[in-house]
Motif scaffolding. Structure first.
Motif, short mmCIF file in Angstrom:
data_model
loop_
_atom_site.label_atom_id
_atom_site.label_comp_id
_atom_site.label_asym_id
_atom_site.label_seq_id
_atom_site.Cartn_x
_atom_site.Cartn_y
_atom_site.Cartn_z
N ASP A 47 20.82 62.06 34.81
CA ASP A 47 20.89 60.67 35.28
C ASP A 47 20.22 59.70 34.31
O ASP A 47 20.62 58.54 34.22
N ARG B 153 19.71 70.34 41.12
CA ARG B 153 19.76 69.39 42.25
C ARG B 153 19.93 70.13 43.57
O ARG B 153 19.20 69.89 44.53
N THR B 154 20.91 71.02 43.62
CA THR B 154 21.25 71.70 44.86
C THR B 154 20.09 72.52 45.40
O THR B 154 19.81 72.49 46.60
N ASN C 242 23.67 71.22 38.01
CA ASN C 242 24.02 71.01 39.42
C ASN C 242 23.13 71.86 40.33
O ASN C 242 22.73 71.41 41.41
N GLY D 265 16.46 64.60 43.42
CA GLY D 265 17.85 64.66 42.99
C GLY D 265 18.18 63.81 41.79
O GLY D 265 19.30 63.86 41.28
N GLU E 102 26.36 72.90 32.67
CA GLU E 102 26.67 71.90 33.69
C GLU E 102 26.43 72.45 35.10
O GLU E 102 25.83 71.78 35.94
N GLN E 103 26.84 73.68 35.34
CA GLN E 103 26.60 74.31 36.65
C GLN E 103 25.10 74.50 36.89
O GLN E 103 24.62 74.34 38.02
N TYR F 297 24.72 65.50 31.38
CA TYR F 297 24.74 65.89 32.79
C TYR F 297 23.56 65.32 33.58
O TYR F 297 23.44 65.59 34.77
N ASN G 209 13.03 66.68 38.12
CA ASN G 209 13.84 66.36 39.28
C ASN G 209 13.00 65.56 40.27
O ASN G 209 12.07 66.09 40.87
#
Length: 153
Positions: free
Chosen positions: A81, A59-60, A56, A101, A52-53, A79, A98
């Motif tokens: 979209d 995206r980050t 993230n 995002g 999960e991290q 996790y 990606n």
């Protein structure tokens, strides 16, 4: 290659557990350098407790995309979209793209296998397929074969 990495360089990665064995960074980075593509491909040791991290971070850090291996490809979907219908049916995501995002999960195992058959002029339409020793790619291959037959009807 290192002198070409700059503020416009896009990131791609392989995330797996284990990840040390992969030759993917060598293969991809060689191709990027050869064809003048401003990307860099890295490998990261990510397991089910840190997936999960990792999503993230995609995206980050604005990764363009990642490839995944088992067992991450069976747990990452929740996790993301959006999940491609074949990846959803196969419960297997081995590629995340990606788009600003918005993360979409795909499975390329089945499509790659079926394209290889087509490229070798193997007529598989309407045929029975037997698979032995399927491993992590088996279900996506079976689902892709079924999906292509269903779409043809």
């Amino acid at each position: 290659m290192l002198e070409d990495i700059n503020g416009h360089t896009r990131l791609l990665a392989f995330i797996a557990d284990p990840a040390e064995h992969t030759l993917s960074p060598r293969m991809h980075n060689y191709s990027f350098e050869k064809y003048g593509i401003n990307y860099v491909y890295l490998a990261f040791q990510i397991n089910q407790t840190t997936i999960e991290q990792a999503v993230n971070a995609i995206r980050t850090l604005d990764f363009r995309g990642v490839n995944l291996s088992m067992p991450n490809k069976q747990v990452v979907a929740k996790y993301l979209d959006r999940i491609d219908p074949v990846a959803e049916l196969a419960n297997s995501v081995n590629t995340i793209v990606n788009d600003n995002g918005f993360l979409t999960g795909y499975t390329t195992d089945g499509r790659g296998f079926m394209n290889a058959l087509r490229d070798r002029q193997v007529d598989y339409q309407g045929k029975t397929m037997t698979m032995l020793g399927c491993g992590g790619a088996g279900m996506p291959i079976a689902v892709q074969a079924h999906w292509m037959e269903w779409k043809r009807l």
